[in-house]
Write a protein that holds these residues in place. Structure first.
Motif, PDB file in Angstrom:
ATOM      1  N   VAL A  61     -22.362  35.337  35.368  1.00  0.00           N
ATOM      2  CA  VAL A  61     -22.827  35.470  33.991  1.00  0.00           C
ATOM      3  C   VAL A  61     -22.650  34.120  33.317  1.00  0.00           C
ATOM      4  CG1 VAL A  61     -22.459  36.572  31.756  1.00  0.00           C
ATOM      5  CG2 VAL A  61     -22.257  37.911  33.855  1.00  0.00           C
ATOM      6  N   VAL A  62     -23.758  33.571  32.813  1.00  0.00           N
ATOM      7  CA  VAL A  62     -23.720  32.298  32.096  1.00  0.00           C
ATOM      8  C   VAL A  62     -23.861  32.605  30.614  1.00  0.00           C
ATOM      9  CG1 VAL A  62     -24.789  30.049  31.769  1.00  0.00           C
ATOM     10  CG2 VAL A  62     -24.732  31.079  34.052  1.00  0.00           C
ATOM     11  N   LEU A  63     -22.852  32.226  29.831  1.00  0.00           N
ATOM     12  CA  LEU A  63     -22.858  32.475  28.391  1.00  0.00           C
ATOM     13  C   LEU A  63     -23.290  31.236  27.629  1.00  0.00           C
ATOM     14  CD1 LEU A  63     -19.495  34.436  28.087  1.00  0.00           C
ATOM     15  CD2 LEU A  63     -21.796  35.363  28.369  1.00  0.00           C
ATOM     16  N   MET A  64     -23.889  31.445  26.463  1.00  0.00           N
ATOM     17  CA  MET A  64     -24.320  30.345  25.605  1.00  0.00           C
ATOM     18  C   MET A  64     -23.671  30.501  24.242  1.00  0.00           C
ATOM     19  SD  MET A  64     -28.381  30.010  26.485  1.00  0.00           S
ATOM     20  CE  MET A  64     -28.944  29.684  28.163  1.00  0.00           C
ATOM     21  N   ASP A  65     -23.168  29.360  23.717  1.00  0.00           N
ATOM     22  CA  ASP A  65     -22.578  29.415  22.389  1.00  0.00           C
ATOM     23  C   ASP A  65     -23.656  29.187  21.332  1.00  0.00           C
ATOM     24  OD1 ASP A  65     -23.125  26.690  22.383  1.00  0.00           O
ATOM     25  OD2 ASP A  65     -21.057  26.080  22.755  1.00  0.00           O
ATOM     26  N   ASP A  66     -23.228  29.051  20.091  1.00  0.00           N
ATOM     27  CA  ASP A  66     -24.185  28.891  18.990  1.00  0.00           C
ATOM     28  C   ASP A  66     -24.979  27.601  19.086  1.00  0.00           C
ATOM     29  OD1 ASP A  66     -23.286  31.290  17.990  1.00  0.00           O
ATOM     30  OD2 ASP A  66     -21.804  30.373  16.657  1.00  0.00           O
ATOM     31  N   ASN A  67     -24.468  26.621  19.820  1.00  0.00           N
ATOM     32  CA  ASN A  67     -25.170  25.341  19.981  1.00  0.00           C
ATOM     33  C   ASN A  67     -25.949  25.276  21.293  1.00  0.00           C
ATOM     34  OD1 ASN A  67     -24.046  24.335  17.547  1.00  0.00           O
ATOM     35  ND2 ASN A  67     -22.150  23.830  18.624  1.00  0.00           N
ATOM     36  N   ALA A  68     -26.171  26.437  21.918  1.00  0.00           N
ATOM     37  CA  ALA A  68     -26.910  26.532  23.181  1.00  0.00           C
ATOM     38  C   ALA A  68     -26.191  25.822  24.324  1.00  0.00           C
ATOM     39  CB  ALA A  68     -28.327  25.980  23.021  1.00  0.00           C
ATOM     40  N   GLU A  69     -24.896  25.570  24.188  1.00  0.00           N
ATOM     41  CA  GLU A  69     -24.111  25.014  25.280  1.00  0.00           C
ATOM     42  C   GLU A  69     -23.728  26.139  26.242  1.00  0.00           C
ATOM     43  OE1 GLU A  69     -23.365  21.865  25.926  1.00  0.00           O
ATOM     44  OE2 GLU A  69     -24.428  21.116  24.158  1.00  0.00           O
ATOM     45  N   MET A  70     -23.893  25.907  27.549  1.00  0.00           N
ATOM     46  CA  MET A  70     -23.647  26.947  28.549  1.00  0.00           C
ATOM     47  C   MET A  70     -22.246  26.847  29.140  1.00  0.00           C
ATOM     48  SD  MET A  70     -27.301  27.230  30.573  1.00  0.00           S
ATOM     49  CE  MET A  70     -27.327  25.516  31.101  1.00  0.00           C
ATOM     50  N   ARG A  71     -21.699  28.012  29.528  1.00  0.00           N
ATOM     51  CA  ARG A  71     -20.436  28.065  30.244  1.00  0.00           C
ATOM     52  C   ARG A  71     -20.435  29.305  31.132  1.00  0.00           C
ATOM     53  NH1 ARG A  71     -16.768  31.808  28.245  1.00  0.00           N
ATOM     54  NH2 ARG A  71     -17.286  32.691  26.211  1.00  0.00           N
ATOM     55  N   THR A  86     -19.371  26.466  39.324  1.00  0.00           N
ATOM     56  CA  THR A  86     -19.563  25.695  38.101  1.00  0.00           C
ATOM     57  C   THR A  86     -21.048  25.650  37.750  1.00  0.00           C
ATOM     58  OG1 THR A  86     -19.829  23.572  39.257  1.00  0.00           O
ATOM     59  CG2 THR A  86     -17.572  24.269  38.725  1.00  0.00           C
ATOM     60  N   LEU A  87     -21.363  25.131  36.578  1.00  0.00           N
ATOM     61  CA  LEU A  87     -22.759  25.014  36.165  1.00  0.00           C
ATOM     62  C   LEU A  87     -23.547  24.106  37.094  1.00  0.00           C
ATOM     63  CD1 LEU A  87     -22.363  24.755  32.284  1.00  0.00           C
ATOM     64  CD2 LEU A  87     -23.278  26.681  33.580  1.00  0.00           C
ATOM     65  N   GLU A  88     -22.863  23.120  37.698  1.00  0.00           N
ATOM     66  CA  GLU A  88     -23.530  22.204  38.615  1.00  0.00           C
ATOM     67  C   GLU A  88     -23.955  22.908  39.899  1.00  0.00           C
ATOM     68  OE1 GLU A  88     -20.854  21.450  36.871  1.00  0.00           O
ATOM     69  OE2 GLU A  88     -21.906  20.049  35.540  1.00  0.00           O
ATOM     70  N   GLU A 140     -31.203  38.237  19.723  1.00  0.00           N
ATOM     71  CA  GLU A 140     -30.032  37.402  19.986  1.00  0.00           C
ATOM     72  C   GLU A 140     -29.881  37.157  21.486  1.00  0.00           C
ATOM     73  OE1 GLU A 140     -26.705  35.241  18.531  1.00  0.00           O
ATOM     74  OE2 GLU A 140     -28.242  36.338  17.419  1.00  0.00           O
ATOM     75  N   LEU A 141     -29.886  35.882  21.883  1.00  0.00           N
ATOM     76  CA  LEU A 141     -29.711  35.505  23.284  1.00  0.00           C
ATOM     77  C   LEU A 141     -28.263  35.082  23.500  1.00  0.00           C
ATOM     78  CD1 LEU A 141     -30.880  34.833  26.112  1.00  0.00           C
ATOM     79  CD2 LEU A 141     -31.344  32.517  25.250  1.00  0.00           C
ATOM     80  N   TYR A 142     -27.539  35.800  24.374  1.00  0.00           N
ATOM     81  CA  TYR A 142     -26.141  35.498  24.644  1.00  0.00           C
ATOM     82  C   TYR A 142     -25.949  34.680  25.918  1.00  0.00           C
ATOM     83  CZ  TYR A 142     -25.198  39.078  21.135  1.00  0.00           C
ATOM     84  OH  TYR A 142     -25.153  39.812  19.972  1.00  0.00           O
ATOM     85  N   GLY A 143     -26.951  34.661  26.794  1.00  0.00           N
ATOM     86  CA  GLY A 143     -26.819  33.943  28.059  1.00  0.00           C
ATOM     87  C   GLY A 143     -27.733  34.555  29.099  1.00  0.00           C
ATOM     88  N   VAL A 144     -27.357  34.466  30.370  1.00  0.00           N
ATOM     89  CA  VAL A 144     -28.178  35.024  31.453  1.00  0.00           C
ATOM     90  C   VAL A 144     -27.286  35.628  32.528  1.00  0.00           C
ATOM     91  CG1 VAL A 144     -30.099  33.401  31.139  1.00  0.00           C
ATOM     92  CG2 VAL A 144     -28.254  32.832  32.731  1.00  0.00           C
ATOM     93  N   MET A 145     -27.870  36.614  33.246  1.00  0.00           N
ATOM     94  CA  MET A 145     -27.289  37.148  34.472  1.00  0.00           C
ATOM     95  C   MET A 145     -28.023  36.465  35.615  1.00  0.00           C
ATOM     96  SD  MET A 145     -25.047  39.711  35.099  1.00  0.00           S
ATOM     97  CE  MET A 145     -24.365  40.241  36.663  1.00  0.00           C
TER      98      MET A 145
END
Length: 354
Positions: A61-71, A86-88, A140-145
């Protein structure tokens, strides 16, 4: 969504019972959500279930914050190496395509996609098939599966895509619930902080009223004391008695200043009262006020307590005479108590370099 999947694929489209297993897992996850488990635990469970049902090598599960930064919110790897994803390690191009269109997508063979085939990361990652579903609630987009595999092309089918969509819906609902809980907790914390400030303000108001009343009554008493002292000073008195009266008057004036300080909670408001003072005189005043404490003390050997003052002349400072006398008085009193009935105390006021 589950009803739609059943209508589209039926029970014979997946002889391995993947669809039925997926629906059972989704129901379990939904029940767990209602049970109030932590978000991180729930996302971890979802990724493990998605991995088992779709047969992917990796799921996360990749989450995105309010600034579209992924984690990475949660991840699992079938290899069992225990290495953290990791994201890489993921194809950001796959993620961007899924989020741009706002719907779940399956790539049977990433090298057949004209956009993905240009991504250098796909060559480095050796990906062949991928699944990606956006985590959305309303707009509202929270991230991706995300799920992928390097084993072979066509590793995923439409059932895998719908399964991932089901888990993505549950994950999005869990994230939304978690954010709502955080908002409520934040609001409660702000409300409590506001309540504490109001209580503190009320206490300060009561203290102000109390100190104002005490100051009024005590100043009346000090006025009577000072009047008597000044009347006595008009008489012809021995120099020693005159000196004692001066010290009593100074102590009474200091007491009046202490009472006035009860009415002020801001030191900055009192800066204007600072005057140029001779620090040597302040020290001498403090010792004269305390002299009765040690003047009659004698040890078993008949020796008394000596208190000496060594002050350089011309030690002028800007300050409050009452507070400086208070500081010095406390220091000397502590010294007298520490030394006892006999010994020597030296008070030194000198100019240091700079």
């Amino acid at each position: 969504v589950a009803h739609k999947v059943l209508l589209q694929h039926g029970t014979t489209a997946a002889p391995d019972q993947r669809l039925a297993s997926a629906l059972r897992k989704v129901l379990e996850v939904s029940a767990r959500m209602r049970g109030g488990g932590s978000l991180s635990s729930l996302l971890s469970t979802i990724t493990h279930d998605a991995l088992d049902i779709t047969g992917a090598q990796r799921a996360c599960v990749v989450l995105m914050d309010d600034n579209a930064e992924m984690r990475i919110g949660a991840s699992t790897d079938r290899s069992g190496s225990g290495a953290e994803i990791t994201l890489e390690d993921l194809s950001k191009t796959v993620i961007q395509q899924a989020t741009a269109k706002g719907r779940a997508r399956v790539w049977h063979d990433v090298f057949e996609d004209p956009v993905l085939v240009k991504a250098k990361s796909l060559v480095a990652l050796s990906l062949r098939s991928a699944l990606c579903a956006p985590l959305m609630r309303g707009d509202e987009l929270y991230g991706v599966m995300y799920a992928d595999t390097t084993s072979a092309a066509a590793a995923f089918d439409e059932i895998d895509l719908e399964v991932l969509r089901l888990f993505a819906d549950q994950a999005a609902a869990a994230i939304e619930s978690s954010k709502l809980v955080e908002d409520v907790q934040r609001s409660l914390a702000e409300l409590k902080a506001l309540q504490d400030r109001l209580v503190k303000g009320e206490r300060l108001r009561v203290m102000g009223e109390l100190s104002s009343g005490v100051a009024h009554e005590f100043n009346n008493l000090l006025t009577a004391i000072l009047a008597r002292i000044q009347m006595m000073g008009l008489n012809s008195l021995p120099s020693e008695s005159k000196r004692d009266l001066d010290l009593i008057e100074k102590a009474a004036l200091d007491a009046a200043e202490v009472v006035r300080r009860l009415q002020s909670f801001s030191r900055q408001q009192r800066q204007a009262d600072f005057k140029t003072l001779d620090l040597g005189e302040i020290c001498q005043d403090a010792l004269d006020l305390l002299r009765p404490l040690w003047g009659r003390r004698r040890g078993s050997d008949g020796q008394g307590l000596e208190v000496e003052l060594h002050a350089e002349p011309g030690l002028f400072v800007r300050g409050d005479a009452t507070e400086l006398r208070e500081v010095l008085t406390n220091l000397v009193k502590n010294s007298i108590e520490a030394v006892g009935v006999s010994g020597r105390i030296q008070v030194v006021a000198a100019r240091r370099r700079g």
